[in-house]
Scaffold this motif. Structure first.
Motif, PDB file in Angstrom:
ATOM      1  N   PRO A  22       0.789  -1.236   0.000  1.00  0.00           N
ATOM      2  CA  PRO A  22       0.000   0.000   0.000  1.00  0.00           C
ATOM      3  C   PRO A  22       0.821   1.287   0.000  1.00  0.00           C
ATOM      4  O   PRO A  22       0.352   2.305  -0.495  1.00  0.00           O
ATOM      5  CB  PRO A  22      -0.841  -0.093   1.281  1.00  0.00           C
ATOM      6  CG  PRO A  22      -0.337  -1.240   2.055  1.00  0.00           C
ATOM      7  CD  PRO A  22       0.618  -2.013   1.233  1.00  0.00           C
ATOM      8  N   PHE A  23       2.035   1.255   0.561  1.00  0.00           N
ATOM      9  CA  PHE A  23       2.783   2.518   0.700  1.00  0.00           C
ATOM     10  C   PHE A  23       4.027   2.547  -0.173  1.00  0.00           C
ATOM     11  O   PHE A  23       4.655   1.522  -0.437  1.00  0.00           O
ATOM     12  CB  PHE A  23       3.165   2.753   2.168  1.00  0.00           C
ATOM     13  CG  PHE A  23       1.976   2.910   3.068  1.00  0.00           C
ATOM     14  CD1 PHE A  23       1.236   4.086   3.064  1.00  0.00           C
ATOM     15  CD2 PHE A  23       1.572   1.872   3.904  1.00  0.00           C
ATOM     16  CE1 PHE A  23       0.120   4.228   3.880  1.00  0.00           C
ATOM     17  CE2 PHE A  23       0.463   2.003   4.731  1.00  0.00           C
ATOM     18  CZ  PHE A  23      -0.270   3.187   4.714  1.00  0.00           C
ATOM     19  N   GLU A  24       4.368   3.763  -0.610  1.00  0.00           N
ATOM     20  CA  GLU A  24       5.597   3.989  -1.385  1.00  0.00           C
ATOM     21  C   GLU A  24       6.800   3.912  -0.436  1.00  0.00           C
ATOM     22  O   GLU A  24       6.657   4.165   0.762  1.00  0.00           O
ATOM     23  CB  GLU A  24       5.569   5.395  -1.994  1.00  0.00           C
ATOM     24  CG  GLU A  24       4.460   5.634  -2.995  1.00  0.00           C
ATOM     25  CD  GLU A  24       4.766   4.955  -4.308  1.00  0.00           C
ATOM     26  OE1 GLU A  24       5.894   5.137  -4.797  1.00  0.00           O
ATOM     27  OE2 GLU A  24       3.889   4.241  -4.816  1.00  0.00           O
ATOM     28  N   PRO A  25       7.996   3.628  -0.977  1.00  0.00           N
ATOM     29  CA  PRO A  25       9.185   3.695  -0.116  1.00  0.00           C
ATOM     30  C   PRO A  25       9.367   5.117   0.429  1.00  0.00           C
ATOM     31  O   PRO A  25       8.993   6.088  -0.234  1.00  0.00           O
ATOM     32  CB  PRO A  25      10.339   3.342  -1.053  1.00  0.00           C
ATOM     33  CG  PRO A  25       9.729   2.781  -2.274  1.00  0.00           C
ATOM     34  CD  PRO A  25       8.322   3.282  -2.354  1.00  0.00           C
ATOM     35  N   ALA A  26       9.928   5.229   1.622  1.00  0.00           N
ATOM     36  CA  ALA A  26      10.114   6.546   2.248  1.00  0.00           C
ATOM     37  C   ALA A  26      11.094   7.394   1.442  1.00  0.00           C
ATOM     38  O   ALA A  26      12.009   6.867   0.814  1.00  0.00           O
ATOM     39  CB  ALA A  26      10.610   6.363   3.669  1.00  0.00           C
TER      40      ALA A  26
END
Lengths: 533, 192
Positions: A333-337
């Motif tokens: 669900p999330f992009e890399p930081a």
């Protein structure tokens, strides 16, 4: 039955204690260290007097374990995968002599090189030596297998390998533990173990004759099993902990042959091939089984694995790369930081190795073509900023011999940096070569009084370094001891400069206790005082 | 029911103690548990993490899958971001807000905090300040565990308190009390 929360390493240690172990022999190495440490600290092991003192290196460990087996008792020798290279001579020949008391060779492989310089697969060594391998998929199996492995070793009169990987070694789970079994009595081998060619030829034939029994044992093994839940399109050979990732991805809806004991059960593989259109080999480490399966099934049959790129050729297996290979990639669900930087390990604040590199960099800056050959330990971090001091780090002890070879070729200054424990592990013989050749090298034995990188185990040569170097022939006036502290920098740099300028072998020993063990010793002292009060 | 938790921080910050306490509580509660740790070289001031899996059903993999972590518990704000790819859509980050700067290229702090705050579910707090106010700087990890306690779910606050008492028992009653106090302070803070 009692349940205990144990690391894979600890499960093996406790399994060995409960299976009548009489001695563990090892040199510390991640991820195998905790096995021996557990036995050292275990109350029952202490009461029984199980041998557990650290060895100087893996070869001395392997030979001592073979000696205990010769005397009729059960022995365990533990090492990280590259330790197999160090003990290879003793290991391969232990399959030729055979064993008397059960002998387990525990090899802890490190796919992805979390704390290692390569990801060699120890199953190749077992195949090379022609002995059985146990490869647990979880902590419970790790515990249970030790007893079965000792029994098989004694039934076949051969050493057996127990192969684990980092993720099992350093992962905890609840383990049901059973009662302890008694140790074997003293009963030295009756037959000759003298591997003169005439005897060795006979013994080698005996080893070959045992291969069928090894295969039969693997076929009948409680640790190998067949699961049928798939549709026949893909059969999966899941080795060791790979089985967990396959189950995580597919649950019970797959045709799986789980392999946790070798030699590879050929009939089970052929049957899996008959019942499915293709086979995927899922194994952590190198494609050992994949190559064998290709040989078994021939060119016409579709085999997927690390060699075909269905699984990554390098690095450890994860639930993610296995799920992807099996057609069900993760949803993320999330992009890399964005605000993220690498945080490499570094030498502790206040560590004496820091002062050693500061001094070396100061002194060597005056020379044009110098090189510092490094070795294996915390001080390998001297290769990274801010020091960037090292030209090489290859294997235990290579700093001294590489510095010598480079000096033979004309390099000057040629400097070696080696830790105290690494020096006794594999540096002493190289120092003798250097002395005999009067090589123009400067050796720094950075002595922190412990085996630091693996967590502060006793170092085999503590208090003996000057005597060892002088005994091997280094001139006493060129064995210099300093205390690596910033305030001593003028003295350290002066001595370094003098010894670099000396044409011959010189040894400088910066000696100050490791910060980690120092803090531990201070804590223990404080606790002891509190107990008294 | 299952909970996949990533514990992270910098080597030496005490994440393995948190793992040990949750492990003790889970074992006592009869849950299935797998906990993969990092030992060896990276413990020296590098990034460290532990995968902790708790479940009422048997667990296969020792490692958590990408996109599946219910909770990231971090002793350091940038380290909490290192594992974003593992966080599930409904997952929560519980982290210390105090950067541990031991690298020359540590990211811009306001940008880092902004990125963290933009996440759907975040609890962050300067646990070191709280621990110092309580006069027990070494118990910062217990403040963090307290902050995370309401999100662990599969274990009750009382089960975690009992585990703290068991794990610190051999260090004496004063240490147990101090760590419980830090833990309670963390719970309180997470409700604010």
């Amino acid at each position: 039955m009692e349940k205990r929360l144990l690391l894979g390493d600890e499960a093996i240690a406790l399994g060995a204690i409960h299976a009548g172990l009489s001695g563990v022999y090892a040199y510390p190495g991640t991820p195998s260290t905790e096995i021996t440490e557990f036995i050292q600290n275990n109350v029952e092991a202490r009461q029984r007097g199980i041998h557990s003192r650290w060895c100087t290196n893996e070869k001395t460990a392997m030979e001592a374990a073979l000696g205990m087996s010769y005397a009729g008792k059960r022995a365990l020798v533990c090492m990280k995968h590259v330790g197999m290279n160090v003990c290879a001579d003793a290991f391969v020949n232990s399959a030729i002599t055979g064993v008397n008391g059960g002998l387990i060779v525990l090899a802890a492989d490190d796919p992805s090189m979390h704390s290692s310089q390569n990801e060699q697969d120890s199953r190749f060594y077992a195949k090379f030596a022609m002995i059985p391998v146990f490869e647990p998929s979880n902590q419970q199996e790790a515990y249970d297998m030790v007893g079965r492995a000792f029994e098989l070793s004694e039934a076949l009169k051969e050493p057996v390998m127990l192969r684990i990987v980092t993720r099992l070694a350093h992962s905890r789970a609840a383990v049901e533990v059973g009662p302890a079994k008694g140790e074997n009595g003293l009963c030295p081998a009756k037959e000759s173990w003298v591997l003169l060619p005439g005897i060795a030829r006979k013994k080698y034939v005996e080893l070959l004759d045992k291969q069928q029994a090894m295969a039969d044992a693997a076929t009948a093994s409680e640790f190998n099993k067949v699961e049928r839940g798939g549709d026949g399109r893909l059969g999966i050979l899941a080795c060791g902990i790979a089985y967990n990732y396959v189950k995580e991805a597919l649950g019970d809806s797959a045709n799986v042959v789980k392999i946790s004991q070798y030699p590879l059960p050929a009939d089970a593989v052929r049957k899996l091939a008959q019942e499915n259109d293709a086979i995927m080999v899922v194994e952590d480490g190198q494609p050992v089984v994949e190559e064998q399966v290709a040989g078994l099934l021939g060119a016409g049959y579709a085999i997927k694995g690390r060699l075909t790129g269905d699984l990554p050729r390098t690095g450890e297996l994860t639930p993610d790369n296995v799920a992807k290979a099996l057609g069900s990639p993760a949803e993320i669900p999330f992009e890399p930081a964005r605000n993220l930087a690498a945080r490499p390990p570094q030498l502790c604040q206040g560590c004496g190795h820091r002062d050693v590199y500061t001094a070396l960099n100061l002194v060597l800056a005056e020379y044009k073509d110098y090189r510092i050959f490094g070795d294996i330990g915390c001080y390998t971090l001297g290769a990274l900023p801010p020091f960037k001091a090292l030209a090489s780090c290859v294997d235990m002890g290579a700093s001294i011999t590489m510095a010598k070879g480079a000096a033979d070729a004309g390099l000057f200054p040629s400097v070696a940096v080696i830790g105290d424990s690494t020096f006794t592990h594999s540096g002493m013989t190289g120092l003798l070569d250097a002395v005999n050749d009067n090589a123009n090298i400067t050796i720094v034995i950075s002595d922190n009084l412990t085996t630091g990188m693996t967590g502060g185990q006793d170092s085999a040569g503590t208090n003996k370094y000057e005597a060892i170097c002088i005994g091997l022939g280094v001139k006493p006036e060129h064995v210099r001891v300093v205390v690596p502290l910033p305030k001593n920098m003028p003295e350290i740099t002066r001595i370094l400069k003098e010894e670099i300028e000396y044409n011959g072998v010189s040894v400088i020993i910066p000696r100050r206790e490791c910060m980690q063990t120092l803090q531990r010793h201070l804590r223990e002292k404080k606790a002891a005082q509190n107990n008294k009060a | 029911m299952k909970k996949d938790i990533i514990l992270c921080g910098v080597g030496g910050q005490g994440i393995l103690s948190i793992a040990t306490i949750i492990g003790e509580a889970a074992t006592k509660a009869g849950l299935y548990l797998k906990q993969a740790e990092v030992h060896g070289m990276s413990q020296r001031g590098g990034d460290v993490q532990s995968n902790l899996r708790l479940s009422t059903e048997p667990i296969h993999s020792d490692l958590i899958s990408l996109g599946k972590a219910d909770l990231i518990i971090s002793m350091e704000p940038m380290e909490s971001l290192r594992y974003l790819l593992y966080l599930s859509k409904t997952g929560t980050i519980v982290t210390s807000s105090k950067p541990f700067v031991n690298i020359p290229n540590y990211p811009d702090e306001p940008a880092l905090m902004a990125e963290l705050e933009a996440m759907p579910s975040v609890v962050k707090l300067n646990i070191e300040d709280i621990a110092r106010e309580l006069m027990m700087p070494k118990a910062a990890n217990m403040v963090l565990l307290g902050m995370a306690a309401p999100y662990i779910g599969i274990l009750s606050v009382e089960q975690l308190r009992d585990a703290i008492a068991v794990i610190f028992a051999r260090k004496g009653e004063a240490v147990v009390e101090a760590n419980l106090k830090a833990f309670d302070k963390g719970i309180e803070a997470s409700h604010q």
